[in-house]
Design a protein around this motif. Structure first.
Motif, PDB file in Angstrom:
ATOM      1  N   HIS A   1     -27.520 -50.460   4.140  1.00 39.97           N
ATOM      2  CA  HIS A   1     -26.901 -51.697   4.587  1.00 39.97           C
ATOM      3  C   HIS A   1     -25.673 -51.358   5.420  1.00 39.97           C
ATOM      4  CE1 HIS A   1     -25.935 -55.886   4.660  1.00 39.97           C
ATOM      5  NE2 HIS A   1     -24.808 -55.724   4.021  1.00 39.97           N
TER       6      HIS A   1
ATOM      7  N   VAL B   1     -22.458 -52.723   7.917  1.00 44.50           N
ATOM      8  CA  VAL B   1     -21.614 -53.865   8.259  1.00 44.50           C
ATOM      9  C   VAL B   1     -20.546 -53.423   9.250  1.00 44.50           C
ATOM     10  CG1 VAL B   1     -20.060 -55.645   7.413  1.00 44.50           C
ATOM     11  CG2 VAL B   1     -21.999 -54.922   6.005  1.00 44.50           C
TER      12      VAL B   1
ATOM     13  N   CYS C   1     -17.902 -49.222  10.937  1.00 48.54           N
ATOM     14  CA  CYS C   1     -19.201 -49.532  10.342  1.00 48.54           C
ATOM     15  C   CYS C   1     -19.225 -48.914   8.953  1.00 48.54           C
ATOM     16  CB  CYS C   1     -20.321 -48.975  11.204  1.00 48.54           C
ATOM     17  SG  CYS C   1     -21.969 -49.142  10.462  1.00 48.54           S
TER      18      CYS C   1
ATOM     19  N   TYR D   1     -23.689 -52.777  18.009  1.00 47.96           N
ATOM     20  CA  TYR D   1     -24.449 -52.603  16.785  1.00 47.96           C
ATOM     21  C   TYR D   1     -24.265 -51.192  16.243  1.00 47.96           C
ATOM     22  CZ  TYR D   1     -27.015 -56.769  18.301  1.00 47.96           C
ATOM     23  OH  TYR D   1     -27.361 -58.029  18.714  1.00 47.96           O
TER      24      TYR D   1
ATOM     25  N   TYR E   1     -32.160 -48.444  10.495  1.00 47.02           N
ATOM     26  CA  TYR E   1     -31.390 -49.555   9.940  1.00 47.02           C
ATOM     27  C   TYR E   1     -30.299 -49.966  10.910  1.00 47.02           C
ATOM     28  CZ  TYR E   1     -33.758 -48.178   5.700  1.00 47.02           C
ATOM     29  OH  TYR E   1     -34.724 -47.880   4.771  1.00 47.02           O
ATOM     30  N   TRP E   2     -30.057 -51.273  10.943  1.00 47.00           N
ATOM     31  CA  TRP E   2     -29.118 -51.848  11.904  1.00 47.00           C
ATOM     32  C   TRP E   2     -28.159 -52.811  11.230  1.00 47.00           C
ATOM     33  CZ3 TRP E   2     -29.265 -50.604  17.141  1.00 47.00           C
ATOM     34  CH2 TRP E   2     -30.351 -49.810  17.534  1.00 47.00           C
ATOM     35  N   GLY E   3     -26.932 -52.839  11.742  1.00 42.42           N
ATOM     36  CA  GLY E   3     -25.994 -53.866  11.333  1.00 42.42           C
ATOM     37  C   GLY E   3     -26.284 -55.167  12.050  1.00 42.42           C
ATOM     38  N   GLN E   4     -25.502 -56.184  11.742  1.00 42.58           N
ATOM     39  CA  GLN E   4     -25.734 -57.507  12.303  1.00 42.58           C
ATOM     40  C   GLN E   4     -25.152 -57.654  13.705  1.00 42.58           C
ATOM     41  OE1 GLN E   4     -23.346 -56.778  10.238  1.00 42.58           O
ATOM     42  NE2 GLN E   4     -21.499 -57.779  11.033  1.00 42.58           N
ATOM     43  N   GLY E   5     -24.317 -56.719  14.094  1.00 42.77           N
ATOM     44  CA  GLY E   5     -23.715 -56.747  15.421  1.00 42.77           C
ATOM     45  C   GLY E   5     -22.370 -57.435  15.413  1.00 42.77           C
TER      46      GLY E   5
END
Length: 123
Positions: free
Chosen positions: A3, A5, A22, A95, A112-116
């Motif tokens: 996860h 952020v 991040c 991101y 996996y990616w953050g929400q930006g």
């Protein structure tokens, strides 16, 4: 699962600086490559920078070399992107992403990616 952020975005004048962070949680963090990508309005998402956890080796896209610096803090499971001498063309959603491939540069190589987070540079 990892996860991610992001934080630290905002509005800045051209020539100014911002520091993105991040924070990662979930799977063992130290085995991953962490990267930053960005997507400007009407454009495809592009690679900005990445850092390997094992040796801190970094890579940057040409347009940010000498202006942006990616770094890591293993103890805090955090990756930073220090952005200096910002230009209007740096305006984008940024991101954070993670990969198990230590050579990862392409978007498809990240799992996996953050929400930006929005970064806006005014002229």
């Amino acid at each position: 699962q990892v996860h991610l952020v992001e934080s630290g975005g905002g509005l800045v004048q051209a020539g100014g600086s911002l520091r993105l962070s991040c924070v990662a949680s979930g799977r063992t963090f130290n085995s991953y490559v962490m990267g930053w990508f960005r997507q400007a309005p009407g454009k495809e998402r592009e690679f900005v920078a990445r850092i390997r956890w094992s040796d801190s080796k970094t890579a940057y896209t040409d347009s940010v070399k000498g202006r942006f610096t990616i770094s890591r803090d293993n103890a805090k499971n955090t990756v930073h992107l220090q952005m200096n001498s910002l230009r209007p063309e740096d305006t984008a959603v940024y991101y954070c992403a993670s990969s198990i491939l230590d050579y990862a540069l392409l978007e498809r190589e990240y799992d996996y990616w953050g929400q930006g987070i929005q970064v806006t540079v005014s002229s």
